[in-house]
Structure formats: C-alpha cells, structure tokens
Design a protein around this motif. Sequence first.
Motif, short mmCIF file in Angstrom:
data_model
loop_
_atom_site.label_atom_id
_atom_site.label_comp_id
_atom_site.label_asym_id
_atom_site.label_seq_id
_atom_site.Cartn_x
_atom_site.Cartn_y
_atom_site.Cartn_z
N LEU A 79 26.98 69.62 106.85
CA LEU A 79 26.56 70.00 108.45
C LEU A 79 25.68 69.14 108.97
O LEU A 79 25.08 69.93 109.66
CB LEU A 79 26.48 71.45 108.31
CG LEU A 79 27.95 72.49 108.18
CD1 LEU A 79 27.80 73.70 108.25
CD2 LEU A 79 28.65 71.80 109.49
N TRP A 80 25.03 69.12 107.80
CA TRP A 80 23.59 68.27 107.82
C TRP A 80 23.39 66.86 108.78
O TRP A 80 22.32 65.60 109.31
CB TRP A 80 22.48 68.41 106.66
CG TRP A 80 22.00 70.28 106.40
CD1 TRP A 80 22.73 70.40 106.13
CD2 TRP A 80 20.63 69.86 107.35
NE1 TRP A 80 22.03 71.57 105.77
CE2 TRP A 80 20.61 71.64 106.55
CE3 TRP A 80 19.39 70.04 108.15
CZ2 TRP A 80 20.14 72.92 106.53
CZ3 TRP A 80 18.15 70.06 107.97
CH2 TRP A 80 18.54 71.97 107.32
N GLU A 81 24.48 66.55 108.41
CA GLU A 81 25.64 65.29 109.07
C GLU A 81 24.26 64.05 108.98
O GLU A 81 24.05 63.25 109.63
CB GLU A 81 24.92 64.89 110.32
CG GLU A 81 26.90 66.07 110.68
CD GLU A 81 26.97 66.11 113.00
OE1 GLU A 81 26.21 65.77 113.07
OE2 GLU A 81 27.71 67.32 113.10
N VAL A 82 24.28 63.94 107.50
CA VAL A 82 23.57 62.48 107.34
C VAL A 82 24.25 61.19 107.57
O VAL A 82 23.28 60.45 107.88
CB VAL A 82 23.15 62.50 105.30
CG1 VAL A 82 22.25 61.84 104.73
CG2 VAL A 82 22.08 63.90 105.58
N PRO A 83 25.71 61.60 107.03
CA PRO A 83 26.21 59.63 107.04
C PRO A 83 25.81 59.31 108.89
O PRO A 83 25.71 58.08 109.21
CB PRO A 83 27.89 59.81 106.91
CG PRO A 83 27.64 61.32 106.25
CD PRO A 83 26.43 62.46 106.20
N LEU A 84 25.96 59.88 109.85
CA LEU A 84 26.09 59.83 111.47
C LEU A 84 25.07 60.09 111.72
O LEU A 84 24.65 59.21 112.39
CB LEU A 84 26.11 61.43 112.20
CG LEU A 84 27.41 61.64 112.24
CD1 LEU A 84 28.38 63.19 113.34
CD2 LEU A 84 28.69 60.35 112.97
N PHE A 103 26.24 64.53 118.57
CA PHE A 103 26.01 65.69 119.20
C PHE A 103 28.06 66.45 119.15
O PHE A 103 27.58 67.25 120.11
CB PHE A 103 25.86 65.75 120.29
CG PHE A 103 23.95 65.83 120.34
CD1 PHE A 103 23.53 66.58 120.41
CD2 PHE A 103 23.42 64.04 120.08
CE1 PHE A 103 21.84 66.44 120.31
CE2 PHE A 103 22.06 64.30 119.98
CZ PHE A 103 21.34 64.67 120.14
N ALA A 104 28.48 65.69 118.95
CA ALA A 104 29.99 66.51 119.42
C ALA A 104 30.25 68.01 118.63
O ALA A 104 31.02 68.49 118.99
CB ALA A 104 31.29 65.57 118.68
N PHE A 105 29.15 67.77 117.60
CA PHE A 105 29.34 69.72 117.13
C PHE A 105 29.07 71.19 117.96
O PHE A 105 29.17 72.00 117.80
CB PHE A 105 28.34 70.02 115.99
CG PHE A 105 26.46 69.58 116.76
CD1 PHE A 105 26.27 71.39 116.38
CD2 PHE A 105 25.75 68.08 116.71
CE1 PHE A 105 24.65 70.92 117.43
CE2 PHE A 105 24.73 68.96 117.21
CZ PHE A 105 23.72 70.20 117.27
#
Length: 261
Positions: free
Chosen positions: A193-198, A222-224
């Motif tokens: 959920l911290w979205e490191v890859p993005l 920002f799709a989250f």
Amino acid sequence: MTDDLPRIGRTRLPDTVASLLEDKILQGDWHPGRRLPSEPDLGLQLGVSRSVVRDAMKTLATRGLVEVRQGVGTVVAQPSSDAYTDAILVLLRRSKLTVGQVLEAREVIETGLAGFAASRRTGDDCGRMRNCFEDYRRAVDATDWALAQRKHTEFHLSILTAVQAPALEILLLPMQSIVLAAPLPPILDDKALWEVPLHEKILSAIERADAEAAREAVIEHFAFRHSPLYADALAQLSRYESGDNNTRAEGGLQPKLYDGR
C-alpha cells in the motif's frame, strides 16, 4: 544610529509603521540578521508611541519578517515560507474540503510537475531524486513508517526542484508540504500500500526524460483515490496542524494522519 526613517503623525495606525518597516526589509535596506533599533528609538525616529511600535513589531513577526532573539533583541528574520504555509493551513482548516478533494488537487499539480521535471531535469536532479527514492524504499522495507513519511515527502519535493523553475518552487513548496499529508494506509504494515514500485516508475520516466510516461505514472499512482479501501478515509474533512520549529525544519508540517504515498 540613523536609518533615514520619515516621521509620521501620532494619529497614524500601527499598520502604517509596520508597512514602513516592512518596506525597509523587503527592499533589502535591512538584511536578515540585522538588529533593529529598540522600540523607544524607533518611536522617537517615527514620532509615535512605544506601544504603536510594539504593535507594528507584532505584525511583522506574524508575517515572518522579524524575530526576537534572546539577549540580542529584535532582528530581521531569514526568508521563510512559514507565514505563507500557516495561511494555507488556516484556509484548509476552515474549509469543508475532504481529504479526497485535497488529494485530487495534489494529483493535478504533480501530474504537471512530473512532465516538466522529465523535460528539464539535470544529472544532479536525477541523482538527488534517486537518493530520495532509495531512502524511501529502505524506510518502507524497514517498516519505519515515521522515516518513510519524511523520505516520501523529500522524494516528491525533489521532483518539484527538478522542474528548474525557482519562482514556482517558492509558490508551490509550502503548498506541496501540506497536500502531501493524508490518511495512513488502511493496513499500515502492508508494504504494497506504500506503492514503492509506482514511485520508482515515476522516477524512471523522469530519468529517461519521457514526459508523457512520467505524467501517466503519476496518474496511475493516484488511482488509489478510487479504491473502496480508502473510501472512508478520503471522505473525512481535511485537518492539518502546523508543527513547532523543529518539525518545520524536517519537512514542514504535522498532519493528523499520513498515507505514506
């Protein structure tokens, strides 16, 4: 000591004195660190009472133009965005905006910034952004969420710096420091959920000077906002609090909660 200040009538308001002294500072006649004349001396030069000068000094302090130093007196403050930041905070706290609406504004800003950063970044910018990202990644891997919060902020602000627009940086830096604050992930220990890859996808696009890919990566990030997982958190009213001086020095603000994104 004479400062070539004009005398003004006693019937003038303290904001007249504040405006006059403000001009001396903003025009560069009084440089940061300079000690101002005492209140009695200023009152004598201006032809006003000490209480009028004191009220004017309070106004200047509120604007972040002067500060009181122990054992020194009142001095011209270093340039700071604190007053600007506080004004934005007040507006946000008095508004009825939700966290989701603040994040929507952030998406609009950062989508444009990423594209410009990809077109304008230098080698030094790429190195700085890469270092910020690696610090962020390591903090998430170590489940040090407080450190991850700070390093996340540094990464996103490094993109603003890479745009190479100093005026824009002055205008947006305080705003970005605020809108980077939002709720924590619903499951704090879920590293996904911290979205490191993005974040790395955004960085890689900027490093390749691919403006369109950088913008698309930000939108994907920002799709989250549209995920049911965040629905409750994003529906909350935005509430932010300014921190103390030490907090400001480390990254700006103390949000109630933070999403780590």
